[in-house]
Design an enzyme around this catalytic site. Structure first.
Site, short mmCIF file in Angstrom:
data_model
loop_
_atom_site.label_atom_id
_atom_site.label_comp_id
_atom_site.label_asym_id
_atom_site.label_seq_id
_atom_site.Cartn_x
_atom_site.Cartn_y
_atom_site.Cartn_z
N GLY A 25 0.82 -1.20 0.00
CA GLY A 25 0.00 0.00 0.00
C GLY A 25 0.85 1.24 0.00
O GLY A 25 2.08 1.19 -0.15
N GLY A 26 0.17 2.39 0.16
CA GLY A 26 0.88 3.65 0.14
C GLY A 26 1.86 3.79 1.28
O GLY A 26 2.91 4.42 1.15
N MET A 27 1.53 3.18 2.45
CA MET A 27 2.37 3.36 3.62
C MET A 27 3.27 2.17 3.92
O MET A 27 4.34 2.33 4.50
CB MET A 27 1.50 3.63 4.86
CG MET A 27 0.86 5.01 4.88
SD MET A 27 -0.23 5.20 6.28
CE MET A 27 0.94 4.98 7.64
N ASP A 155 -10.97 5.51 6.03
CA ASP A 155 -10.40 4.74 4.92
C ASP A 155 -11.22 3.48 4.67
O ASP A 155 -10.68 2.41 4.42
CB ASP A 155 -8.94 4.39 5.22
CG ASP A 155 -8.20 3.88 3.99
OD1 ASP A 155 -8.72 4.04 2.87
OD2 ASP A 155 -7.11 3.29 4.16
#
Length: 320
Positions: A25-27, A155
């Protein structure tokens, strides 16, 4: 980029053996892992590793830390439980959660592509009810003195709705939950790909509310029932333009078989004006439960378990 050196077989903090990378994911990156104990004991867990790229961004690290803090607060059967949180010898953060054996809601939807009639609406409704139980628990958090301290997910999207083959539905990843209260997150890729599920007021810079989470769930439901994306465009800028004045096609045109109570509930969750949405997750839950009350079919745990297993088998047969 994953945490430096992470490969299948790596041992994290001398405790967790990484087996298979299951998501990026983004993180961070999520791994299926094993923790070993005495007398042959072993247990499957999920290990999330913060991407080392973000180590130099304190606000992103704080988001990761907040995910652990918030997750530890939320003890509910429909919320993915936090087992451990730490920093390894190389200074890399990791978060350990329970392992959900199954698939996420987006994969479940995708399994019904080319299946006549699409996803059965009673099962989609039953899954939504379980997600709303998780949201109600988060929104109902209180401080020790009894004053409300709601945790807003921010989210709610298909990859964060996990479906276990035992028929249990879990809401995962509160990574944006409280960190967003501490400042706007502007680093690239942190919310990339999530814009389509964010409530329009959040994109205007307003504070998130209970109704923001319900809007996001409404998007998930509309897509699952219609069998297509709701706010979809080639670029994030175009998605932002769509969400400034969201236009939601009537579900009754897409799926004439849907009961009015269900379409009404989904469209109420998707109201542009947050004040016209449900007042609470519990209120939306009650509306959906009323829809299921009048049908003869059961949507019990064993039925959900069977449909989740069948969905996973269809995806495996297609090689996806």
């Amino acid at each position: 980029m994953t945490a430096q050196g992470d490969v299948p077989g790596s041992i994290v903090d001398a405790k967790y053996a990484l087996i298979e990378q299951i998501g990026v994911g983004g993180m961070g990156t999520v791994w299926r892992a094993l923790v070993y104990g005495a007398q042959g004991f072993r247990r499957t867990v999920a290990v999330k590793r913060l991407n080392e790229t973000f180590n130099e961004y304190p606000e992103v690290v704080e988001m990761f830390v907040e995910e652990a803090r918030v997750g530890a607060m939320l003890r509910h059967p429909n919320v993915v439980q936090i087992h451990d949180f730490g920093i390894d010898a190389a200074g890399q953060y990791y978060l350990v959660t329970e392992w959900v054996e199954g698939l996420h809601f987006g994969e479940y939807q995708r399994s019904f592509l080319n299946v006549p009639g699409g996803a059965p609406w009673p099962l989609i409704t039953a899954i939504a009810i379980e997600v709303l139980r998780a949201l109600d628990a988060a929104h109902s958090v209180c401080r020790e003195d009894g004053t409300p301290a709601p945790v807003l997910h921010r989210d709610v999207s298909p990859p964060n709705i996990l479906l276990d083959v035992t028929g249990i539905v879990k809401l995962a990843d509160f990574g944006l939950a409280r960190a967003m209260d501490r400042g706007r997150i502007t680093r690239p890729n942190v919310i990339k790909g999530k814009l389509s599920y964010l409530a329009p007021e959040m994109l205007r810079g307003d504070d998130a509310t209970v109704q923001s989470d319900l809007f996001s769930l409404g998007v998930c439901l509309w897509e699952a029932l219609a069998g297509q994306r709701l706010f979809d465009a080639p670029t994030d800028i175009e998605v932002l333009e769509m969400l400034k004045d969201p236009r939601v096609p009537l579900l009754s045109y897409k799926r004439p078989d849907l009961p009015m109570g269900l379409t009404t509930a989904v469209h109420r969750a998707l109201e542009r004006d947050a004040s016209r949405r449900f007042d609470s997750a519990l209120m939306m839950l009650d509306a959906l439960r009323e829809v299921l009350r009048v049908i003869p079919e059961t949507t019990s745990g064993p039925v959900l378990a069977a449909t989740i297993t069948a969905a996973r088998n269809r995806l495996r047969a297609r090689g996806t």
